[in-house]
Write an enzyme that holds these catalytic residues in place. Structure first.
Site, PDB file in Angstrom:
ATOM      1  N   GLY A 164       2.916 -11.192  13.797  1.00  0.00           N
ATOM      2  CA  GLY A 164       3.076 -11.027  12.307  1.00  0.00           C
ATOM      3  C   GLY A 164       2.169  -9.728  11.747  1.00  0.00           C
ATOM      4  O   GLY A 164       1.665  -9.835  10.683  1.00  0.00           O
ATOM      5  N   ASP A 203       0.490   3.775   7.912  1.00  0.00           N
ATOM      6  CA  ASP A 203      -0.015   2.728   6.861  1.00  0.00           C
ATOM      7  C   ASP A 203      -1.358   2.725   6.902  1.00  0.00           C
ATOM      8  O   ASP A 203      -2.020   2.533   5.718  1.00  0.00           O
ATOM      9  CB  ASP A 203       0.090   1.482   7.983  1.00  0.00           C
ATOM     10  CG  ASP A 203      -0.303   0.090   7.380  1.00  0.00           C
ATOM     11  OD1 ASP A 203       0.387  -0.421   6.226  1.00  0.00           O
ATOM     12  OD2 ASP A 203      -1.344  -0.551   7.762  1.00  0.00           O
ATOM     13  N   GLY A 208      -1.762 -10.336   8.860  1.00  0.00           N
ATOM     14  CA  GLY A 208      -1.377 -11.722   9.304  1.00  0.00           C
ATOM     15  C   GLY A 208      -0.884 -12.620   7.909  1.00  0.00           C
ATOM     16  O   GLY A 208      -1.493 -12.317   6.883  1.00  0.00           O
ATOM     17  N   GLU A 243       4.009  -3.957  10.330  1.00  0.00           N
ATOM     18  CA  GLU A 243       4.804  -3.675   9.330  1.00  0.00           C
ATOM     19  C   GLU A 243       6.314  -3.825   9.673  1.00  0.00           C
ATOM     20  O   GLU A 243       6.825  -3.880  10.994  1.00  0.00           O
ATOM     21  CB  GLU A 243       4.825  -2.248   8.938  1.00  0.00           C
ATOM     22  CG  GLU A 243       3.449  -1.933   8.450  1.00  0.00           C
ATOM     23  CD  GLU A 243       3.178  -2.574   7.258  1.00  0.00           C
ATOM     24  OE1 GLU A 243       3.671  -2.303   6.098  1.00  0.00           O
ATOM     25  OE2 GLU A 243       2.095  -3.412   7.160  1.00  0.00           O
ATOM     26  N   LYS A 299      -3.466   3.037   3.029  1.00  0.00           N
ATOM     27  CA  LYS A 299      -4.677   2.298   2.602  1.00  0.00           C
ATOM     28  C   LYS A 299      -5.681   3.157   2.323  1.00  0.00           C
ATOM     29  O   LYS A 299      -6.560   2.909   1.189  1.00  0.00           O
ATOM     30  CB  LYS A 299      -5.110   1.260   3.787  1.00  0.00           C
ATOM     31  CG  LYS A 299      -4.042   0.113   3.957  1.00  0.00           C
ATOM     32  CD  LYS A 299      -4.159  -0.410   5.128  1.00  0.00           C
ATOM     33  CE  LYS A 299      -3.025  -1.477   5.505  1.00  0.00           C
ATOM     34  NZ  LYS A 299      -3.162  -2.022   6.947  1.00  0.00           N
ATOM     35  N   LYS A 326       0.923  -1.246  -0.086  1.00  0.00           N
ATOM     36  CA  LYS A 326       0.064   0.131  -0.214  1.00  0.00           C
ATOM     37  C   LYS A 326       0.769   1.284   0.063  1.00  0.00           C
ATOM     38  O   LYS A 326       0.413   2.315  -0.582  1.00  0.00           O
ATOM     39  CB  LYS A 326      -1.024   0.005   1.158  1.00  0.00           C
ATOM     40  CG  LYS A 326      -0.230  -0.365   2.598  1.00  0.00           C
ATOM     41  CD  LYS A 326      -0.369  -1.683   3.080  1.00  0.00           C
ATOM     42  CE  LYS A 326       0.603  -1.813   4.235  1.00  0.00           C
ATOM     43  NZ  LYS A 326       0.726  -3.056   4.781  1.00  0.00           N
TER      44      LYS A 326
HETATM   45  N1  HSE Z   1       0.754  -3.601   9.386  1.00  0.00           N
HETATM   46  C1  HSE Z   1      -0.513  -3.975   8.762  1.00  0.00           C
HETATM   47  C2  HSE Z   1      -1.625  -3.921   9.989  1.00  0.00           C
HETATM   48  C3  HSE Z   1      -0.467  -5.362   8.121  1.00  0.00           C
HETATM   49  O1  HSE Z   1      -1.119  -4.016  11.269  1.00  0.00           O
HETATM   50  O2  HSE Z   1      -2.704  -3.920   9.591  1.00  0.00           O
HETATM   51  C4  HSE Z   1      -1.757  -5.339   7.016  1.00  0.00           C
HETATM   52  O3  HSE Z   1      -1.593  -4.165   6.049  1.00  0.00           O
END
Ligand code: HSE
Length: 434
Positions: free
Chosen positions: A187, A201, A303, A190, A205, A105
């Protein structure tokens, strides 16, 4: 059966999920596509570490060009992340006429115009369902299901890490840093978790889906972005007392004349709003469109397997198009390229909202009246005031909820209130979703 070969660049968390799904669901995917999907090569600089998936010998290589120069590979998966090497390799893949699937993204938000143009020049497509909301089919919903309608606004929780942290603090009283560590271990975060907690982030998006929903180019630098780092357990507790949960919300709204609101900030969401009840690493988004009214999607937003599933969904879409020589049938940005317009992001000062303001003020007679006086001067009407009993310090929290006020007025009022006692800590301001 015909074969469609794919190559994957990057073999981290999401890449591992993609490989697992392609191997475990090989047969059912072939039946759905009408061709065998062959994961021919995976390139990564690390070809030694053990991953949670068994690959046949020779698949894992350490040179991306083996994939990019292979004429048999029709689809390239960019699973590297970041905006440097990933961009360079994606441009080369597109130039070589290969379709690209990405979850990146940041790259799309910052360099989308260049990348989509490169795709068009190479007669290739970029598919990016996994870039927003993990497994939630948000891109497909906007680009395909809602194309007969007109999206007015979108409001969502688009970062699993932030939602996980806020939920853990709210429900279990866990420290911010401990919750972030847990999100990283699971997981969700980022590679650089600063991007999660500073709201960037989420904003990446939002830029991706706002472009799709409104058919506009959005300059990422114009978005208003505030993360969750200043949210304290005290504000979360007050929010609960007033009937709200604090969420990091992404909001985009078409306000006419090619003007859109696009903002990311912590927001107090009323208990009876569905978004208030989306917790842990879950994501959710409510899309409001003229004919359909509200549609809410929710699901795992981050994830290995949820994001991997979205990538594999895109592979199947592209493979089906290849089988029918129908690449490009659905425009990447929903609108035909020549009909994408420039939009202005409305300055945050023009926002009208309800506000939660927590002052930390000296415990002296007359202070409350002075604060209320300044708010009144700027036309900010107070809905309620809460001042808890005396504390051991010289300062006490004074919490005010306002009626609808203009952001510019609130900012000016807070600047003037700061002059009442220069030693007082900065007030906490959180917008309330109405
Ligand atoms: N780091 C992002 C989150 C991963 O926590 O949503 C998915 O884009």
């Amino acid at each position: 059966m015909e074969k469609i070969c794919i190559g994957m660049l990057g073999f981290g968390t999401v890449g591992t999920g993609v490989a697992k799904l392609l191997i475990e669901n090989k047969e059912v995917i072939s039946r759905r596509v009408g061709a065998e999907i062959v994961l021919k090569r995976i390139a990564d600089i690390d070809i030694e570490s053990k991953r949670d998936v068994e690959l046949e010998d020779g698949i894992l290589v350490n040179d991306a060009d083996i994939i990019l120069d292979d004429p048999e590979i029709a689809i390239v998966l960019e699973m590297i992340g970041g905006e440097t090497i990933a961009k360079e390799l994606m441009l080369k893949a597109l130039k070589n006429g290969k379709h690209v699937v990405t979850a990146n993204k940041a790259l799309l938000a910052g360099h989308g115009t260049e990348l989509y143009a490169a795709a068009a020049a190479g007669n290739a497509e970029i598919a990016f369902e996994a870039s927003v909301g993990g497994c939630m089919p948000i891109i497909k919903t906007i680009r395909e299901s809602l194309v007969g309608d007109s999206v007015r606004s979108m409001k969502g929780i688009l970062n699993g890490t932030c939602n996980y942290i806020l939920s853990k603090i709210t429900d279990e009283g866990i420290d911010f840093s401990v919750a972030l560590e847990q999100a990283t271990k699971s997981g969700y975060a980022e590679a650089d978790p600063t991007l999660d907690i500073n709201g960037h982030d989420t904003a990446h998006k939002l830029a991706v889906i706002a472009a799709l929903a409104f058919g506009v180019q959005v300059d990422f630098d114009d978005l208003y972005i505030e993360g969750i780092t200043l949210i304290t357990p005290l504000d979360i507790e007050y929010a609960g007392q007033f009937g709200y949960r604090i969420k990091l919300l992404a909001v985009a709204e078409h306000v006419g004349d090619n003007r859109i609101q696009a903002r990311v900030h912590p927001t107090m969401v009323p208990f009876d709003n569905i978004l208030s009840n989306v917790n842990g690493s879950l994501n959710a988004i409510t899309i409001n469109a003229v004919a359909v009214d509200d549609i809410t999607l929710f699901g795992k937003g981050a994830g290995m397997m949820p994001t991997g599933a979205a990538v594999v969904g895109d592979i199947v879409d592209l493979a089906r198009n290849i089988m029918h020589e129908a690449s490009g049938r659905v425009p990447m940005l929903s609108f035909q390229q020549e009909h994408i317009e420039n939009a202005t992001v409305v300055p945050m000062d023009e926002l009208e909202s309800l506000y939660y303001i927590r002052f930390t003020a000296p415990d002296k007679p007359g202070i409350l009246a002075k604060i209320a006086g300044v708010l009144g001067k700027y036309n900010i009407s107070i809905e309620s005031v809460t001042q808890k009993g005396r504390e051991t310090t010289d300062f006490v929290p004074i919490v005010m909820l306002t009626h609808t006020a203009k952001e510019a007025d609130v900012k000016k009022a807070l600047e003037e209130i700061a002059k009442i006692d220069k030693s007082a800590p900065k007030p906490v301001l959180i917008r309330i979703d109405s």
